[in-house]
Design a protein around this motif. Structure first.
Motif, short mmCIF file in Angstrom:
data_model
loop_
_atom_site.label_atom_id
_atom_site.label_comp_id
_atom_site.label_asym_id
_atom_site.label_seq_id
_atom_site.Cartn_x
_atom_site.Cartn_y
_atom_site.Cartn_z
N ARG A 1 -8.15 9.79 -6.40
CA ARG A 1 -8.00 8.68 -5.44
C ARG A 1 -8.33 7.38 -6.16
N TYR A 2 -7.37 6.48 -6.18
CA TYR A 2 -7.51 5.26 -6.97
C TYR A 2 -7.10 4.06 -6.12
N ARG A 3 -7.37 2.87 -6.64
CA ARG A 3 -7.00 1.66 -5.89
C ARG A 3 -5.61 1.19 -6.30
N VAL B 1 -1.48 14.84 11.57
CA VAL B 1 -0.94 13.68 12.28
C VAL B 1 -0.56 12.54 11.35
N ARG B 2 -1.05 12.57 10.07
CA ARG B 2 -0.74 11.54 9.08
C ARG B 2 -1.46 10.23 9.41
N GLY B 3 -1.68 9.45 8.34
CA GLY B 3 -2.48 8.24 8.50
C GLY B 3 -1.66 6.98 8.76
N LEU C 1 10.92 8.77 -1.45
CA LEU C 1 12.33 8.66 -1.09
C LEU C 1 12.48 8.49 0.41
N GLU C 2 13.57 7.85 0.78
CA GLU C 2 13.84 7.57 2.20
C GLU C 2 15.31 7.83 2.46
N VAL C 3 15.60 8.49 3.58
CA VAL C 3 16.99 8.77 3.97
C VAL C 3 17.24 8.12 5.32
N PRO D 1 0.82 -1.22 0.00
CA PRO D 1 0.00 0.00 0.00
C PRO D 1 0.85 1.27 0.00
N GLU D 2 2.15 1.13 0.22
CA GLU D 2 3.08 2.26 0.27
C GLU D 2 4.50 1.70 0.20
N GLY D 3 5.51 2.58 0.14
CA GLY D 3 6.87 2.11 -0.11
C GLY D 3 7.81 2.09 1.08
N THR D 4 7.49 2.83 2.13
CA THR D 4 8.46 2.96 3.24
C THR D 4 8.75 1.62 3.91
N ALA D 5 7.70 0.85 4.16
CA ALA D 5 7.87 -0.41 4.88
C ALA D 5 8.83 -1.34 4.13
N TYR E 1 4.06 5.36 11.88
CA TYR E 1 5.49 5.30 12.17
C TYR E 1 6.18 6.64 12.37
N TYR E 2 5.43 7.74 12.26
CA TYR E 2 6.11 9.04 12.29
C TYR E 2 6.50 9.51 13.68
N SER E 3 7.57 10.32 13.71
CA SER E 3 7.98 11.02 14.93
C SER E 3 8.55 12.36 14.48
N PHE F 1 -1.13 0.01 -3.81
CA PHE F 1 -2.50 -0.50 -3.88
C PHE F 1 -3.24 -0.26 -2.56
N ARG F 2 -4.36 0.41 -2.65
CA ARG F 2 -5.20 0.59 -1.45
C ARG F 2 -6.65 0.48 -1.88
N HIS F 3 -7.42 -0.30 -1.11
CA HIS F 3 -8.83 -0.48 -1.45
C HIS F 3 -9.62 0.67 -0.85
N GLU F 4 -9.47 1.86 -1.48
CA GLU F 4 -10.20 3.05 -1.04
C GLU F 4 -11.37 3.26 -1.99
N ARG F 5 -12.26 4.21 -1.65
CA ARG F 5 -13.38 4.50 -2.54
C ARG F 5 -12.86 5.37 -3.67
N GLY G 1 -6.45 16.68 -2.22
CA GLY G 1 -5.51 17.76 -2.52
C GLY G 1 -4.08 17.55 -2.04
N THR G 2 -3.80 16.43 -1.35
CA THR G 2 -2.42 16.23 -0.88
C THR G 2 -1.61 15.59 -2.00
N VAL G 3 -0.61 16.32 -2.48
CA VAL G 3 0.16 15.80 -3.62
C VAL G 3 1.46 15.14 -3.19
P1 HAM Z 1 0.76 8.71 2.12
O1 HAM Z 1 0.36 10.06 2.66
O2 HAM Z 1 -0.09 7.58 2.49
O3 HAM Z 1 2.25 8.47 2.59
O4 HAM Z 1 0.85 8.79 0.55
C1 HAM Z 1 1.69 9.73 -0.10
C2 HAM Z 1 0.98 10.33 -1.30
O5 HAM Z 1 0.53 9.31 -2.18
C3 HAM Z 1 -0.26 11.11 -0.98
O6 HAM Z 1 0.04 12.41 -0.55
C4 HAM Z 1 -0.97 11.11 -2.31
O7 HAM Z 1 -0.42 12.11 -3.16
C5 HAM Z 1 -0.63 9.74 -2.86
N1 HAM Z 1 -1.74 8.81 -2.60
C6 HAM Z 1 -2.01 8.13 -1.47
N2 HAM Z 1 -3.11 7.36 -1.64
C7 HAM Z 1 -3.56 7.56 -2.88
C8 HAM Z 1 -4.66 7.05 -3.66
N3 HAM Z 1 -5.49 6.15 -3.17
N4 HAM Z 1 -4.79 7.49 -4.93
C9 HAM Z 1 -3.94 8.38 -5.45
N5 HAM Z 1 -2.88 8.89 -4.79
C10 HAM Z 1 -2.69 8.49 -3.51
C11 HAM Z 1 2.97 7.35 2.31
O8 HAM Z 1 2.65 6.52 1.51
C12 HAM Z 1 4.30 7.32 3.03
N6 HAM Z 1 4.96 6.03 2.71
C13 HAM Z 1 5.15 8.50 2.64
C14 HAM Z 1 6.49 8.50 3.31
C15 HAM Z 1 7.66 8.07 2.79
N7 HAM Z 1 6.71 8.88 4.55
C16 HAM Z 1 8.01 8.71 4.83
N8 HAM Z 1 8.58 8.21 3.77
#
Ligand code: HAM
Length: 429
Positions: A122-124, A259-261, A131-133, A82-86, A264-266, A113-117, A281-283
């Protein structure tokens, strides 16, 4: 069309007319990351489910509701990332490349991939560049991440359309103290909270802060503020970051409710938001996660990163009409040849030109056709020039050179001189 032959809802084809803009965006970002000294890493799209549960947090929307999880043929529980950090943390640990305090500045690109509406933005299946440092714990690197994105918005021509929101979540100790205070306050107002917030109050109280419910928002006005619970170290870190942004002149808004969703943040968290795309609107979003590597079984290793949503940024470029003219054009030169002999000569000539001008976008007509039909195709291709090989040109060992856009007469160019001539009229990328 029958349902089984359609793409899955929320998972989109990116069509040929869209890919030039995607490639322009991806190319601009990857060049920028190279220039700042970041190296690309590529992780698998599928990982053990446990990885995401342990890193993102069991009581987050992503893990509770949105993961594509399945059992493979061995009976292992796997999940589409669902994301890349993990996965990035898993990879650096597995390969030992952050051991001994080694600094790693890494980036990745790919589908998540996220099963969102599904809705606009916003897409699945969506795409991120992230990037990660690792092993840098100061505010200087947090600032570099933000400076880099600021430069990117400038290069893309969208700086005026995005706004930076910043917050600090503090260390896990200060966050725990704040959580206790928040729970105490919210529990005293339990009846006024919406149902979802009542549930979050038990499972993940900080997430109550980003509720959309107006009644709960009203309760939050007098709630304890995170900033008042920050420990000295987090406070100094945050001041250090703000001082750097001020020095460069990057505007920001402090948002104590950010607070972010993901859990793992600090310390630093940030989001780049726009009001030009409606609700999504979050890019670009990210922050620091100093405890995550240790939580995943590694030595204490500070980390910070972000990810941007490619679909949303491409949409923003389209909405603001910030699409460079040259990316719409895929062809510089279109070669038309009439008759078999000319076709053979044209093929050889095209390859010679390509040897000398490797960046030239030269398309050779395929499928033969009349003078009229080949010209129509040349024009439709968007090419700037047509090259013409007919009986006359063959007899004289020349090629007709015809400008297709704007003025200029057709000229004859000797085969040997063609590459040099093209080099003077086509700007090469
Ligand atoms: P996230 O806020 O879940 O963070 O996603 C980052 C960005 O991915 C969002 O701001 C948005 O632009 C895009 N995004 C998320 N979900 C969707 C969706 N369903 N459809 C389209 N775009 C989407 C992370 O994923 C963390 N891993 C970011 C991070 C990296 N934090 C530290 N390192």
């Amino acid at each position: 069309m029958s349902k089984s032959l359609q793409a899955i809802r929320g998972m989109n084809d990116i069509l040929p007319e869209q890919t030039p803009l995607w490639r322009y965006f991806e190319g601009t970002v990857s060049r920028l990351l190279d220039n700042y000294g970041y190296k690309q890493i590529r992780m698998p799209i599928v990982e053990f489910t446990e990885l995401f549960k342990r890193s993102i947090g069991e009581v987050t929307d992503i893990v509770e509701k949105e993961m594509y999880t399945f059992e493979d043929r061995n009976g292992d529980s796997l999940t589409l990332r669902p994301e890349g950090t993990a996965a990035c943390v898993r990879a650096v640990l597995e390969h030992g490349i952050t051991g001994g305090g080694q600094v790693q500045k890494l980036w990745y690109i790919g589908p998540m991939f996220r099963h969102e509406r599904p809705q606009k933005g916003r897409y699945r299946q969506f795409h991120q560049i992230g990037l990660e440092v690792f092993n840098l714990d100061g505010p200087d690197i947090d600032a570099e991440l933000i400076v880099m994105t600021w430069r990117l918005w400038g290069e893309l021509g969208i700086r005026d359309a995005v706004k930076l929101e910043l917050n600090s979540l503090g260390t896990s100790e200060s966050r725990a103290r704040y959580r206790d205070a928040l729970v105490e306050y919210l529990s005293a107002h339990h009846d006024k909270l919406d149902e979802d917030s009542q549930r979050r109050l038990k499972s993940n109280p900080l997430r109550v802060l980003d509720t959309k419910n107006v009644d709960t928002q009203a309760v939050l006005v007098d709630a304890p503020k995170m900033a008042d619970y920050l420990d000295d170290e987090s406070r100094a870190h945050f001041e250090g970051l703000k001082a750097r942004l001020d020095a460069i002149g990057i505007p920001y808004v402090l948002n104590p409710k950010l607070v972010r969703g993901l859990d793992y943040y600090s310390k630093t968290v940030f989001e780049w938001v726009t009001d030009k795309l409606g609700a999504q609107g979050t890019v670009c979003a990210g922050g620091r996660y100093d405890g995550l590597v240790e939580q995943m079984g590694g030595k204490p290793t500070p980390g910070v990163g972000f990810a941007m949503g490619i679909e949303r940024l491409v949409l923003l470029l389209e909405t603001l009409e910030q699409i460079p003219e040259e990316i719409a054009r895929q062809v510089d030169v279109y070669l038309c040849a009439f008759g078999e002999e000319a076709e053979l000569a044209g093929l050889a000539l095209a390859e010679r030109v390509r040897d000398q001008l490797p960046h030239l976008r030269l398309q050779v007509n395929a499928g033969a056709g009349s003078f009229k039909s080949q010209f129509k195709k040349a024009d439709k291709s968007g090419a700037l020039y047509a090259l013409i090989l007919g009986d006359d040109e063959m007899a004289q060992q020349v090629v007709g050179f015809k400008p297709l856009r704007g003025q200029g007469e057709q000229q004859s160019i000797a085969w040997d001189a063609l590459a040099a001539h093209l080099a003077t009229c086509v700007v090469q990328g």
